[in-house]
Design a protein around this motif. Structure first.
Motif, PDB file in Angstrom:
ATOM      1  N   SER A  36       0.835  -1.200   0.000  1.00 22.41           N
ATOM      2  CA  SER A  36       0.000   0.000   0.000  1.00 22.41           C
ATOM      3  C   SER A  36       0.874   1.256   0.000  1.00 22.41           C
ATOM      4  O   SER A  36       2.061   1.205   0.356  1.00 22.41           O
ATOM      5  CB  SER A  36      -0.911   0.014   1.226  1.00 22.41           C
ATOM      6  N   ASN A  37       0.251   2.367  -0.372  1.00 22.76           N
ATOM      7  CA  ASN A  37       0.973   3.641  -0.343  1.00 22.76           C
ATOM      8  C   ASN A  37       1.518   3.915   1.051  1.00 22.76           C
ATOM      9  O   ASN A  37       2.663   4.341   1.198  1.00 22.76           O
ATOM     10  CB  ASN A  37       0.061   4.785  -0.792  1.00 22.76           C
ATOM     11  N   SER A  38       0.700   3.668   2.069  1.00 22.00           N
ATOM     12  CA  SER A  38       1.156   3.934   3.440  1.00 22.00           C
ATOM     13  C   SER A  38       2.309   3.007   3.840  1.00 22.00           C
ATOM     14  O   SER A  38       3.209   3.428   4.562  1.00 22.00           O
ATOM     15  CB  SER A  38       0.000   3.835   4.430  1.00 22.00           C
ATOM     16  N   VAL A  41       5.336   4.525   2.091  1.00 27.02           N
ATOM     17  CA  VAL A  41       5.703   5.768   2.781  1.00 27.02           C
ATOM     18  C   VAL A  41       6.449   5.443   4.066  1.00 27.02           C
ATOM     19  O   VAL A  41       7.506   6.017   4.354  1.00 27.02           O
ATOM     20  CB  VAL A  41       4.450   6.628   3.068  1.00 27.02           C
ATOM     21  N   SER A  42       5.919   4.510   4.839  1.00 27.72           N
ATOM     22  CA  SER A  42       6.527   4.136   6.111  1.00 27.72           C
ATOM     23  C   SER A  42       7.870   3.432   5.918  1.00 27.72           C
ATOM     24  O   SER A  42       8.847   3.733   6.602  1.00 27.72           O
ATOM     25  CB  SER A  42       5.563   3.226   6.873  1.00 27.72           C
ATOM     26  N   ASN A  47       7.610  11.091   1.243  1.00 25.59           N
ATOM     27  CA  ASN A  47       6.360  11.814   1.086  1.00 25.59           C
ATOM     28  C   ASN A  47       5.332  10.964   0.335  1.00 25.59           C
ATOM     29  O   ASN A  47       5.662  10.340  -0.677  1.00 25.59           O
ATOM     30  CB  ASN A  47       6.657  13.101   0.300  1.00 25.59           C
ATOM     31  N   PRO A  48       4.089  10.944   0.788  1.00 24.71           N
ATOM     32  CA  PRO A  48       3.041  10.175   0.100  1.00 24.71           C
ATOM     33  C   PRO A  48       2.839  10.585  -1.362  1.00 24.71           C
ATOM     34  O   PRO A  48       2.515   9.756  -2.203  1.00 24.71           O
ATOM     35  CB  PRO A  48       1.775  10.460   0.916  1.00 24.71           C
ATOM     36  N   VAL A  51       5.286   8.657  -3.552  1.00 25.21           N
ATOM     37  CA  VAL A  51       4.839   7.280  -3.778  1.00 25.21           C
ATOM     38  C   VAL A  51       3.736   7.271  -4.831  1.00 25.21           C
ATOM     39  O   VAL A  51       3.770   6.483  -5.778  1.00 25.21           O
ATOM     40  CB  VAL A  51       4.341   6.622  -2.470  1.00 25.21           C
ATOM     41  N   LEU A  52       2.778   8.149  -4.674  1.00 32.08           N
ATOM     42  CA  LEU A  52       1.654   8.217  -5.601  1.00 32.08           C
ATOM     43  C   LEU A  52       2.118   8.492  -7.030  1.00 32.08           C
ATOM     44  O   LEU A  52       1.591   7.917  -7.983  1.00 32.08           O
ATOM     45  CB  LEU A  52       0.663   9.284  -5.140  1.00 32.08           C
TER      46      LEU A  52
END
Length: 126
Positions: A36-38, A41-42, A47-48, A51-52
Motif C-alpha cells: 500500500s501507499n502507506s 511511505v513508512s 512523502n506520500p 509514492v503516488l
C-alpha cells in the motif's frame, strides 16, 4: 522491496522500478496486491505524493490496476509487458552497442557466442 533508495535518482522512479523488479522476479504475481501507499511511505520514510507519482506511472502503463476500496494490484499481463519492454531496452542498450564494437574488432559471431557462454557460466575470459 529494496531496503534503501539511491539519493542520486528521482525517488518516484525508484518506487516504480522496485515494483517492476518485484513483478519480473516473481515476488509480486498477477492479480496480487502490491504494498500500500502507506506501507511504502513508512518503509522508505518518504512523502506520500512521491509514492503516488511512482504508482501512477505504473497505472498509466497498465502494469498495476486499482480495486476500489481494496488497493492496487498487479495486472494479469504485467510480467509479459515488462519482459517485452525490458527486452527491447536490453537489445538497444546492450546488444546493438556490443555488435557495433565487435564487428570492427573482427570478432566472428561464433567468438561472440563463446564469450557470452563463458560470461553466463561465470568464467573469466583470458
Amino acid at each position: 522491496m529494496k531496503s534503501v533508495l539511491d539519493s542520486n535518482r528521482p525517488i518516484y522512479i525508484q518506487i516504480k522500478e522496485t515494483i517492476e523488479e518485484d513483478i519480473l522476479n516473481g515476488r509480486l504475481l498477477p492479480d496480487e496486491q502490491i504494498p500500500s501507499n502507506s506501507q511504502l511511505v513508512s518503509h522508505y520514510n518518504i512523502n506520500p505524493v512521491t509514492v503516488l507519482k511512482g504508482i501512477n506511472l505504473l497505472v498509466d502503463e497498465g502494469i498495476i490496476y486499482k480495486k476500489r476500496g481494496l488497493g492496487m494490484y498487479v495486472s494479469p499481463d504485467a510480467p509479459e509487458k515488462l519482459k517485452k519492454r525490458f527486452s527491447q531496452a536490453f537489445f538497444q542498450e546492450q546488444i546493438e552497442p556490443l555488435t557495433a564494437l565487435a564487428k570492427p574488432l573482427g570478432f566472428s559471431l561464433q567468438e561472440i557466442h563463446e564469450m557470452i557462454d563463458s560470461a553466463w557460466k561465470g568464467e573469466k575470459n583470458d
